[in-house]
Design an enzyme around this catalytic site. Structure first.
Site, PDB file in Angstrom:
ATOM      1  N   ARG A  67     -17.497   2.573  13.659  1.00 40.97           N
ATOM      2  CA  ARG A  67     -17.580   4.119  13.174  1.00 40.97           C
ATOM      3  C   ARG A  67     -17.539   4.145  11.681  1.00 40.97           C
ATOM      4  NH1 ARG A  67     -13.245   7.086  11.796  1.00 40.97           N
ATOM      5  NH2 ARG A  67     -11.257   6.269  12.608  1.00 40.97           N
ATOM      6  N   PHE A  72     -10.596  14.013   9.060  1.00 43.24           N
ATOM      7  CA  PHE A  72     -10.100  14.785  10.331  1.00 43.24           C
ATOM      8  C   PHE A  72      -9.463  15.881   9.924  1.00 43.24           C
ATOM      9  CE2 PHE A  72     -10.564  10.450  11.386  1.00 43.24           C
ATOM     10  CZ  PHE A  72     -11.255  10.362  12.796  1.00 43.24           C
ATOM     11  N   GLY A  96       0.900  -1.319   0.056  1.00 39.25           N
ATOM     12  CA  GLY A  96       0.003   0.078   0.056  1.00 39.25           C
ATOM     13  C   GLY A  96       0.811   1.160   0.001  1.00 39.25           C
ATOM     14  N   GLU A 108      -7.532  -2.332   4.946  1.00 37.08           N
ATOM     15  CA  GLU A 108      -6.263  -2.231   5.613  1.00 37.08           C
ATOM     16  C   GLU A 108      -6.518  -2.573   6.987  1.00 37.08           C
ATOM     17  OE1 GLU A 108      -4.501   1.464   5.178  1.00 37.08           O
ATOM     18  OE2 GLU A 108      -6.278   2.694   5.209  1.00 37.08           O
ATOM     19  N   TYR A 117       3.867  -9.239   3.532  1.00 35.68           N
ATOM     20  CA  TYR A 117       3.655  -8.977   2.422  1.00 35.68           C
ATOM     21  C   TYR A 117       3.707 -10.384   1.570  1.00 35.68           C
ATOM     22  CZ  TYR A 117       4.436  -3.888   2.994  1.00 35.68           C
ATOM     23  OH  TYR A 117       4.330  -2.562   3.409  1.00 35.68           O
ATOM     24  N   THR A 120      -0.278  -1.380   8.984  1.00 35.45           N
ATOM     25  CA  THR A 120      -1.516  -2.101   8.262  1.00 35.45           C
ATOM     26  C   THR A 120      -1.069  -3.040   7.260  1.00 35.45           C
ATOM     27  OG1 THR A 120      -2.175  -0.284   6.640  1.00 35.45           O
ATOM     28  CG2 THR A 120      -3.078  -0.470   9.003  1.00 35.45           C
ATOM     29  N   ASN A 160      -2.482  -4.478   3.772  1.00 32.19           N
ATOM     30  CA  ASN A 160      -3.495  -4.056   2.735  1.00 32.19           C
ATOM     31  C   ASN A 160      -3.901  -5.371   1.852  1.00 32.19           C
ATOM     32  OD1 ASN A 160      -3.798  -0.847   2.626  1.00 32.19           O
ATOM     33  ND2 ASN A 160      -1.729  -1.635   3.382  1.00 32.19           N
TER      34      ASN A 160
END
Length: 308
Positions: A278, A283, A192, A254, A265, A203, A205
């Site tokens: 959520r 932001f 990513g 992710e 990977y 993360t 991905n």
């Protein structure tokens, strides 16, 4: 589990299977019922199709599958399936009449001994063959057939369509009740933008092309690393969506694995969507994003530990 991606030249040791037949998108409780009935009649096999016939006949219809072929195979293996016949759905298969499908594919090609399908099963060119037709045609080939009743949850028929709607609503609980397991996305970890690492949340991905996706947002997830030296079960938090904070618009999954260190990977993961936390947000600053990510992870950890 032995996997065949053709219906000709099946090895003698894999002939004579008792097969459940269908698309098995999601491998939900209705599918599991059909599979359990098939298991009562001999070595358990599955006859399914790849790509999904809907993708072949209506490629413009957009992503609709609950799971890719890899996720389906992983789930079927957990159910004790010994042989998976993943038949290529192409012009040749689509043009077979119901009679030709039974004779050439089921009898001569796969050599099955028994077939179990849902009572609403249709097959053959133009979906002209009904479940009743399957019974009579198979009888001419010495193949027995069991027609399974539809399965209900709380007086509602289980269907992939209803599961898709629950996932679109972010209702992972209802989806899991119909599936009999958490909804999962399986696949290889790809490279990513590595923004998560820069933010302190590295993360994994994964590509989600071709899938009907759950509601965009942040989820509490279970993450199973299926391959590599760090195979195992982990808790985590995942973001599914387009990452509006960074102006992107291609869907992406992710996942941040708690208490994990290492390189994933190329390894294969299975991500279980336990609870929607959520929606996606944009932001005012990276600091605000990082603060929210810490809160998301704390909440996810509490939910997942309670759900065990």
């Amino acid at each position: 589990m032995q996997v065949y991606q053709h219906w000709q030249g099946v090895s003698p040791e894999h002939r004579g299977a008792s097969v459940a037949m269908g698309n098995f998108d999601g491998v939900h409780l209705g599918h599991q019922h059909v599979i359990s009935l098939a298991a009562q009649h001999g070595p358990l096999g599955i006859v399914t199709f790849e790509p999904h016939p809907r993708s072949y006949f209506a490629p413009q219809s957009g992503p609709f599958r609950l799971m890719n072929a890899e996720a389906r195979a992983n789930r079927l293996a957990k159910l004790g399936v010994q042989t998976l016949f993943e038949l290529p759905f192409d012009a040749t298969l689509a043009s077979l009449s119901p009679e030709a499908f039974v004779t050439q594919v089921l009898a001569e090609g796969l050599g099955v001994s028994h077939v179990t399908v849902g009572a609403d099963f249709c097959f053959g060119m133009g979906r002209k063959g009904t479940a009743a037709d399957l019974v009579s045609l198979c009888a001419t080939q010495g193949i027995t057939v069991h027609l399974a009743d539809l399965v209900q949850v709380e007086n509602t028929d289980i269907s992939s369509t209803r599961i898709r709607q629950a996932l679109s609503d972010g209702d992972t609980k209802t989806a899991s009740q119909m599936l009999g397991h958490w909804h999962r996305i399986d696949g290889a970890v790809i490279h990513g933008e590595k923004r998560g690492r820069q933010l302190g949340f590295p993360t994994a991905n994964m590509d989600v092309t071709g899938l009907h996706l759950p509601r965009n947002g942040v989820y509490a997830v279970y993450a199973d690393v299926l391959t590599g030296p760090q195979k195992g079960h982990y808790l985590g938090a995942a973001n599914l969506g387009t990452r509006p904070m960074f102006g992107e618009n291609r869907p992406n999954l992710e996942t941040f694995l708690f208490d994990f260190k290492g390189d994933l990977y190329g390894q294969h993961l299975s991500i279980a969507f336990v609870e929607w936390l959520r929606g996606e947000e944009k932001f005012d600053s990276l600091e605000a994003l990082i603060t929210q990510m810490h809160a998301d992870c704390d909440r996810a950890r509490t939910i997942l530990q309670a759900a065990k």
